[in-house]
Design a protein around this motif. Structure first.
Motif, PDB file in Angstrom:
ATOM      1  N   VAL A  82      22.207   9.005  22.057  1.00 36.41           N
ATOM      2  CA  VAL A  82      22.094   8.369  20.796  1.00 36.41           C
ATOM      3  C   VAL A  82      23.494   7.710  20.625  1.00 36.41           C
ATOM      4  CG1 VAL A  82      22.181   8.595  18.227  1.00 36.41           C
ATOM      5  CG2 VAL A  82      20.592   9.978  19.770  1.00 36.41           C
ATOM      6  N   LYS A  83      23.528   6.541  20.386  1.00 39.89           N
ATOM      7  CA  LYS A  83      24.819   5.670  20.479  1.00 39.89           C
ATOM      8  C   LYS A  83      24.355   4.225  19.832  1.00 39.89           C
ATOM      9  CE  LYS A  83      28.432   4.275  23.454  1.00 39.89           C
ATOM     10  NZ  LYS A  83      29.299   4.680  24.270  1.00 39.89           N
ATOM     11  N   LYS A 102      15.523  14.265  34.975  1.00 44.71           N
ATOM     12  CA  LYS A 102      16.141  14.007  33.468  1.00 44.71           C
ATOM     13  C   LYS A 102      16.384  12.799  33.129  1.00 44.71           C
ATOM     14  CE  LYS A 102      18.287  18.812  33.378  1.00 44.71           C
ATOM     15  NZ  LYS A 102      19.257  19.685  32.857  1.00 44.71           N
ATOM     16  N   PRO A 103      15.378  11.850  33.242  1.00 42.60           N
ATOM     17  CA  PRO A 103      15.576  10.454  33.000  1.00 42.60           C
ATOM     18  C   PRO A 103      16.219  10.278  31.470  1.00 42.60           C
ATOM     19  CG  PRO A 103      13.075  10.984  32.849  1.00 42.60           C
ATOM     20  CD  PRO A 103      13.906  12.179  33.534  1.00 42.60           C
ATOM     21  N   TRP A 104      16.859   9.398  31.044  1.00 36.41           N
ATOM     22  CA  TRP A 104      17.462   9.205  29.820  1.00 36.41           C
ATOM     23  C   TRP A 104      17.939   7.675  29.629  1.00 36.41           C
ATOM     24  CZ3 TRP A 104      22.232   7.036  29.100  1.00 36.41           C
ATOM     25  CH2 TRP A 104      23.190   6.707  30.322  1.00 36.41           C
ATOM     26  N   ALA A 105      17.717   7.186  28.306  1.00 34.29           N
ATOM     27  CA  ALA A 105      18.073   5.934  27.898  1.00 34.29           C
ATOM     28  C   ALA A 105      18.828   5.953  26.686  1.00 34.29           C
ATOM     29  CB  ALA A 105      16.816   5.121  27.667  1.00 34.29           C
ATOM     30  N   LEU A 106      19.819   4.786  26.725  1.00 34.21           N
ATOM     31  CA  LEU A 106      20.631   4.662  25.494  1.00 34.21           C
ATOM     32  C   LEU A 106      19.850   4.256  24.411  1.00 34.21           C
ATOM     33  CD1 LEU A 106      23.659   2.574  26.696  1.00 34.21           C
ATOM     34  CD2 LEU A 106      23.794   4.859  25.882  1.00 34.21           C
ATOM     35  N   TRP A 107      19.959   4.810  23.206  1.00 33.28           N
ATOM     36  CA  TRP A 107      19.023   4.626  21.992  1.00 33.28           C
ATOM     37  C   TRP A 107      19.894   4.561  20.784  1.00 33.28           C
ATOM     38  CZ3 TRP A 107      17.488   8.038  17.842  1.00 33.28           C
ATOM     39  CH2 TRP A 107      16.362   7.336  17.294  1.00 33.28           C
ATOM     40  N   GLY A 155      10.741   0.466  32.752  1.00 35.23           N
ATOM     41  CA  GLY A 155      11.456  -0.555  32.150  1.00 35.23           C
ATOM     42  C   GLY A 155      13.159  -0.385  32.656  1.00 35.23           C
ATOM     43  N   ALA A 156      14.095  -1.478  32.224  1.00 33.98           N
ATOM     44  CA  ALA A 156      15.218  -1.191  32.834  1.00 33.98           C
ATOM     45  C   ALA A 156      16.354  -0.371  31.974  1.00 33.98           C
ATOM     46  CB  ALA A 156      15.895  -2.567  32.978  1.00 33.98           C
ATOM     47  N   ALA A 157      15.684   0.052  30.762  1.00 36.22           N
ATOM     48  CA  ALA A 157      16.511   0.792  29.885  1.00 36.22           C
ATOM     49  C   ALA A 157      16.718   2.160  30.387  1.00 36.22           C
ATOM     50  CB  ALA A 157      15.982   0.952  28.347  1.00 36.22           C
ATOM     51  N   TRP A 158      16.019   2.894  31.265  1.00 33.57           N
ATOM     52  CA  TRP A 158      16.085   4.248  31.623  1.00 33.57           C
ATOM     53  C   TRP A 158      17.057   4.480  32.926  1.00 33.57           C
ATOM     54  CZ3 TRP A 158      14.106   7.860  29.017  1.00 33.57           C
ATOM     55  CH2 TRP A 158      13.252   7.360  27.862  1.00 33.57           C
ATOM     56  N   ASN A 159      17.675   5.323  32.835  1.00 38.57           N
ATOM     57  CA  ASN A 159      18.584   5.856  33.884  1.00 38.57           C
ATOM     58  C   ASN A 159      17.971   6.750  34.559  1.00 38.57           C
ATOM     59  OD1 ASN A 159      20.522   7.617  34.944  1.00 38.57           O
ATOM     60  ND2 ASN A 159      22.133   6.338  34.391  1.00 38.57           N
ATOM     61  N   THR A 160      17.696   6.769  36.007  1.00 40.49           N
ATOM     62  CA  THR A 160      16.778   7.790  36.580  1.00 40.49           C
ATOM     63  C   THR A 160      17.682   8.180  37.708  1.00 40.49           C
ATOM     64  OG1 THR A 160      15.616   6.020  37.846  1.00 40.49           O
ATOM     65  CG2 THR A 160      14.547   6.672  35.862  1.00 40.49           C
ATOM     66  N   ASP A 161      18.866   8.489  37.603  1.00 45.19           N
ATOM     67  CA  ASP A 161      19.814   8.821  38.691  1.00 45.19           C
ATOM     68  C   ASP A 161      19.403  10.198  38.938  1.00 45.19           C
ATOM     69  OD1 ASP A 161      21.130   6.369  38.703  1.00 45.19           O
ATOM     70  OD2 ASP A 161      23.044   7.348  37.805  1.00 45.19           O
ATOM     71  N   ASP A 162      18.840  11.096  38.127  1.00 49.79           N
ATOM     72  CA  ASP A 162      18.480  12.413  38.120  1.00 49.79           C
ATOM     73  C   ASP A 162      16.951  12.309  37.666  1.00 49.79           C
ATOM     74  OD1 ASP A 162      17.445  14.862  37.971  1.00 49.79           O
ATOM     75  OD2 ASP A 162      19.067  15.881  36.898  1.00 49.79           O
ATOM     76  N   ALA A 171      27.271  11.251  18.698  1.00 53.77           N
ATOM     77  CA  ALA A 171      27.179   9.923  19.451  1.00 53.77           C
ATOM     78  C   ALA A 171      27.570  10.308  20.901  1.00 53.77           C
ATOM     79  CB  ALA A 171      28.026   8.855  18.758  1.00 53.77           C
ATOM     80  N   GLY A 172      26.674   9.468  21.705  1.00 50.36           N
ATOM     81  CA  GLY A 172      26.868   9.902  23.167  1.00 50.36           C
ATOM     82  C   GLY A 172      26.060  11.061  23.796  1.00 50.36           C
ATOM     83  N   THR A 173      25.585  11.941  22.892  1.00 47.70           N
ATOM     84  CA  THR A 173      24.745  13.132  23.258  1.00 47.70           C
ATOM     85  C   THR A 173      23.397  12.652  23.730  1.00 47.70           C
ATOM     86  OG1 THR A 173      26.140  14.571  22.042  1.00 47.70           O
ATOM     87  CG2 THR A 173      24.158  15.355  22.756  1.00 47.70           C
ATOM     88  N   LYS A 174      22.893  13.291  24.668  1.00 45.96           N
ATOM     89  CA  LYS A 174      21.402  13.111  24.921  1.00 45.96           C
ATOM     90  C   LYS A 174      20.798  14.049  24.448  1.00 45.96           C
ATOM     91  CE  LYS A 174      22.812  11.757  29.753  1.00 45.96           C
ATOM     92  NZ  LYS A 174      23.008  12.221  31.056  1.00 45.96           N
TER      93      LYS A 174
END
Length: 110
Positions: free
Chosen positions: A107-108, A14-19, A4-11, A80-83
């Protein structure tokens, strides 16, 4: 692993998503390629978290995807803003193979 498009996979390690902690959504996790790389079929899985995250529903594996629902613990302390990490532990259908992968939720309020 992520789907899905929510995931940031630049690294990719360590993939992350805004939640948004107020959202009530299932986070789809694709395990098909992961299982293929391990050379096993799906046996079981477990979601491992630490405060402030908590797994609300580990989901049921279907067609290579696991829909996981996360929530914040009661009276959470978070920034807020922490992974924050959560780990998926996969066990192969051979009963022996086990592997962990960690994903991150940023988390944001959105």
């Amino acid at each position: 692993m992520t789907t899905g498009a929510a995931w940031n996979t630049d690294d990719p390690a360590k993939p992350w998503a805004l939640w948004d902690p107020d959202a009530k959504i299932a986070i789809p996790i694709s395990v098909a390629d992961w299982l293929a790389a391990l050379g096993v079929g799906y046996g079981s899985h477990e979601i491992i978290t630490a405060s402030p995250l908590e797994c609300a529903d580990e989901g049921t594996h279907s067609a290579g995807t696991i829909p996981v629902r996360m929530k914040l613990v009661a009276t959470p302390t978070y920034k807020a803003g922490t992974k924050y990490p959560f780990t998926i532990r996969i066990v192969g259908d051979d009963g022996f193979t086990q592997d962990d992968r960690t994903l991150y939720l940023k988390v944001k309020d959105r």
